[in-house]
Write an enzyme that holds these catalytic residues in place. Sequence first.
Site, PDB file in Angstrom:
ATOM      1  N   HIS A 102       0.832  -1.201   0.000  1.00  0.00           N
ATOM      2  CA  HIS A 102       0.000   0.000   0.000  1.00  0.00           C
ATOM      3  C   HIS A 102       0.878   1.268   0.000  1.00  0.00           C
ATOM      4  CE1 HIS A 102      -3.405   2.386   2.235  1.00  0.00           C
ATOM      5  NE2 HIS A 102      -3.222   2.786   1.000  1.00  0.00           N
ATOM      6  N   GLU A 105       2.364   1.624  -3.320  1.00  0.00           N
ATOM      7  CA  GLU A 105       1.380   2.159  -4.275  1.00  0.00           C
ATOM      8  C   GLU A 105       1.364   3.685  -4.202  1.00  0.00           C
ATOM      9  OE1 GLU A 105      -2.669   3.762  -3.921  1.00  0.00           O
ATOM     10  OE2 GLU A 105      -2.942   1.687  -3.232  1.00  0.00           O
ATOM     11  N   HIS A 106       1.423   4.217  -2.972  1.00  0.00           N
ATOM     12  CA  HIS A 106       1.438   5.679  -2.837  1.00  0.00           C
ATOM     13  C   HIS A 106       2.759   6.284  -3.315  1.00  0.00           C
ATOM     14  CE1 HIS A 106      -2.089   6.759  -0.087  1.00  0.00           C
ATOM     15  NE2 HIS A 106      -2.218   5.465  -0.295  1.00  0.00           N
ATOM     16  N   GLU A 203      -4.439   7.069   6.909  1.00  0.00           N
ATOM     17  CA  GLU A 203      -5.499   6.456   6.099  1.00  0.00           C
ATOM     18  C   GLU A 203      -5.961   5.148   6.758  1.00  0.00           C
ATOM     19  OE1 GLU A 203      -4.405   5.556   2.012  1.00  0.00           O
ATOM     20  OE2 GLU A 203      -6.181   4.292   1.778  1.00  0.00           O
TER      21      GLU A 203
HETATM   22 ZN   LIG Z   1      -4.110   4.553   0.128  1.00  0.00          ZN
END
Ligand SMILES: [Zn+2]
Length: 1025
Positions: A102, A105-106, A203
């Site tokens: 994750h 991905e960012h 998040e």
């Molecule tokens: Zn995210």
Amino acid sequence: MFRHTKAVLEKLRHVRLKCQQLPRRQRSTAAKEKALHYNAGQQIHGFTVKEVVAVPDLFLTAVKLTHDKTGAQYLHAARDDPNNLFSVQFRTTPMDSTGVPHILEHTVLCGSKKYPCRDPFFKMLNRSLSTFMNAFTASDYTMYPFSTQNEKDFQNLLSVYLDAVFFPCLREQDFWQEGWRLENENPTDASSPLVFKGVVFNEMKGVFSDNESVYGQHLQNKLYPDHTYSVVSGGEPLAIPDLTWEQLKQFHATHYHPSNARFFTYGDLPLEQHLKQIDMEALSKFDRIDPNTQVPSQPHWTSPRHDHVTCSPDPMAPDQSRQNTLCVSYMLGDITDTFEAFTLSLLSSLMTSGPNAPFYKALIEPKIGTDFSSVVGYDGSTKEASFSIGLQGMAEADSEKVKNIIHQTISDIIAKGFEDERIEALLHKLEIQMKHQSTNFGLSLASYIASLWNHDGDPVELLQINNSVTKFRQALKENPRFLQDKVQHYFKENTHRLTLSMSPDDSYLDNQARAEKDKLQEKISALSDGDKKEIYEKGLQLLDAQSKTQDASCLPALKVSDIAPTIPITPVLMSSAEGVPVQFCEQPTNGLVYFRAMCSLNTLPEDLKLYVPLFCSVVTKMGCGDLDYRQQAQQMEMRTGGMSVSPQVISDCSSLDMFEQGVLLSSSCLDRNVPHMFQLWQDIFNSPHFDDEERLRVLVMMSAQELSNGISYSGHMYAVTRASRHLTPAGDLHESFDGMEQVRFMKRIAEMSDLTQVIRMLPRIKKHILNPVNMRCAINATPQQVSESAAHVESFMKDVAAKRKHFKAVRPNIIQRPLDVLSDSGPSRKLVNDPDFHPCYMKTFFQLPFPVNFVSESVRTVPYNHEHYASLCVLARMMTAKFLHGEIREKGGAYGGGAKMGGGVFSFYSYRDPNSVQTLSAFRRGVEWAKLGQFSQQDIDEAKLSIFSSVDSPVAPSSKGLSVFLSGLTDEMKQGHRERLFAVTHENILDAAERYLCAGHKTCGVAILGPENDAIKKDPSWVVK
Ligand SMILES: [Zn+2]
């Protein structure tokens, strides 16, 4: 973005195989026919064609290829749809919960070799006409999709995406910003305490503030305990700080490699061009590796397991004493067995969906819980699929009872099977889903095939849905007990099943806060003075980098001149049936007829207003005419693509003190079923059933639970709605229908032990709403079907017109607006005018059990047709991209934030924000920033591009002509707005900021949803709810 289990499930439950036949463009005469000319074995730009298959049901040709040098897999779906899509997905199988896929991905979206500027992804949002851009982390893959209707834009975005995923910078600073870091609470003050910061860190705290997500995550982790599904791919907040920058780079090197990649393209653009660009810009620079990312099969348990977890109590829950969840989850077969997966997913719908399903009858109707557990039914997002069944909102004491019911129901299904009618209804639904045309078909396809392809299943086989339908019918014919045998095998005899319960714990949030504190202390105590000094300096450097004006000139961009100067006109025809206006819009709807009716609320007494959303959600679900609610549901499934009713508050385009209030009836059906669809509406109008208190209670509980669950997901919308409440009369009604007021109202209704009072309200509301006197209709259908549908509308109206009733409008000032722009004397919309409305200032705080806030400030401005409206739209977009994003997300650590225009109100908002009142000052600094006027023509042009990409986003044939039908927004008015948008200047923006947003001039409202807040408590200017 992290696509956690629940979202995946939701996605699967709603996967629609939608088709779309848009007018063909010159450049692509039948993309799908052209693609048929490829041959297996043919070599194109470093790829070899493996297979070419026509899929007539979905109007496409699938071309499967492999990249020779790296082994990268490729699927192209050629279809005459200009909304082209690209997606690349990597199999990412983490073995810990640090959230490495994750965070990766960012961070890959933070700058790359060819595009080294910070955050090219967000910047491209303003340099492109994309119709979709995003990235998702699922449990076992990471996907990067975009779509656009513009060929040059496609090439630009493809270049940025390829460079981002294969050649990212992955700077340490990006890792701190997006992942996690220790930093002084106030980065400019070395003496302020050290805290955890980071976008993904916050998040994920936000994601797990939602009890449904907590439950879904645990369920997956515990059902597949032996490999990657036992960890949290998005990141467990307290495990995230164990991730190092080196581990992140390592994960990239092993997972983001062409040999571990699957490319998907869709639409009418030529395949060769895509292959050439992908090979040249990325794949040719790699050699083949063995990525070794396969997910092994989960060993089958020899005996069932039980487990228990805790969550935070939910003060919005309809019944405080019943907040437990319990569900039984079964591991099924491998999802790459397409037909077995198809069968099990149909079986799951038969078992759980709608009031005729055995589990609905056995679990929902006895009202043991408020709704099914958040995870329910078939889930094909893991290598082995699962089926889950259970309840939320139940008492702990009922646990045994629920387990017994589940096992008993399975035995009953094995004994009795399913009625043929229900199986037919389900196959009918599938037919409608295949015919219904959506605007994001490419994206639906990409998500639909992602999981199966990820585990090396055949995506083309998955697309051939009709083959599965045929095989399914054959299997049923050969063995009438086909489905029962499956239930016996997968449920009754399956020892790989988990019973997981969840109960609220009053100390849950405190424990979590303490655990975070301990983790922080552990990190801090390991630091030397030198380390602390370095942290402070790095914090300053990051702040400095975030504050710098950024040069994005390396990025490709479309120009404002690439935008079409005019919009295509959508012709509609106004007619009438028994005095009721009917709008017809001829569209290539692929054999479906769409019917809508708008019914006014002008005569409805004020004391009934709050009940309107409840009325809407039950009126098509309680039975009508000779049908009880089960038969009604059955008829709807057999004959229609769904029938629904929803409340509407529509702001006027010319005056902020005017609005239309109503409810919208919507339904669709196949051509052959038009008479049946109108018969159902006729029965609902003439003799709806409202008196079944037990049925009503079930529906009330489910909607109250849904509303309560939705807050942590759409908190910013609730904040914006509340902040706008006292600014316009429409805003006030909007809060009653869709805001926190409605959430609380439904909670009160759900808590009532006696619903007879509510039952008495429903027919009163019906009398006013389902009344042909205050109604208008719209039909979207193919030209052949329009005249036939007209006859059916006519006879429907004739029938219900007998019940016509004339009531006086409740409000004194009703203004009429012609429905037909060319004729002032024809039928009209009746708007409420409130010239004496006084907007007022109000700050509201809702204390909720979330670790994050949702903050909004709204300002009353001007309506759509006003000359300054376009400037405010550009200002909102530019302020979001050039200022608020940096302040609220990058510096503030919120998941998102920005400004938007809507209904004549300019709203600032933040999403999953660790800050509360501080964010309000970020909003104010945004206004100061705008007033300084230090933005360039490039900034303005980017804001315009980004606005046009949404203004020009494709509209499905089923929705064409709806804006004029609903809001009176004509193509001419849209064109006027378009021209004003093009014309907005630097000076206009400064003027708009000065005139509408500056303190002293503005009328605003503020709302925050968030955890206990001392600053707000001490400040008497806040209303605390
Ligand atoms: Zn995210």
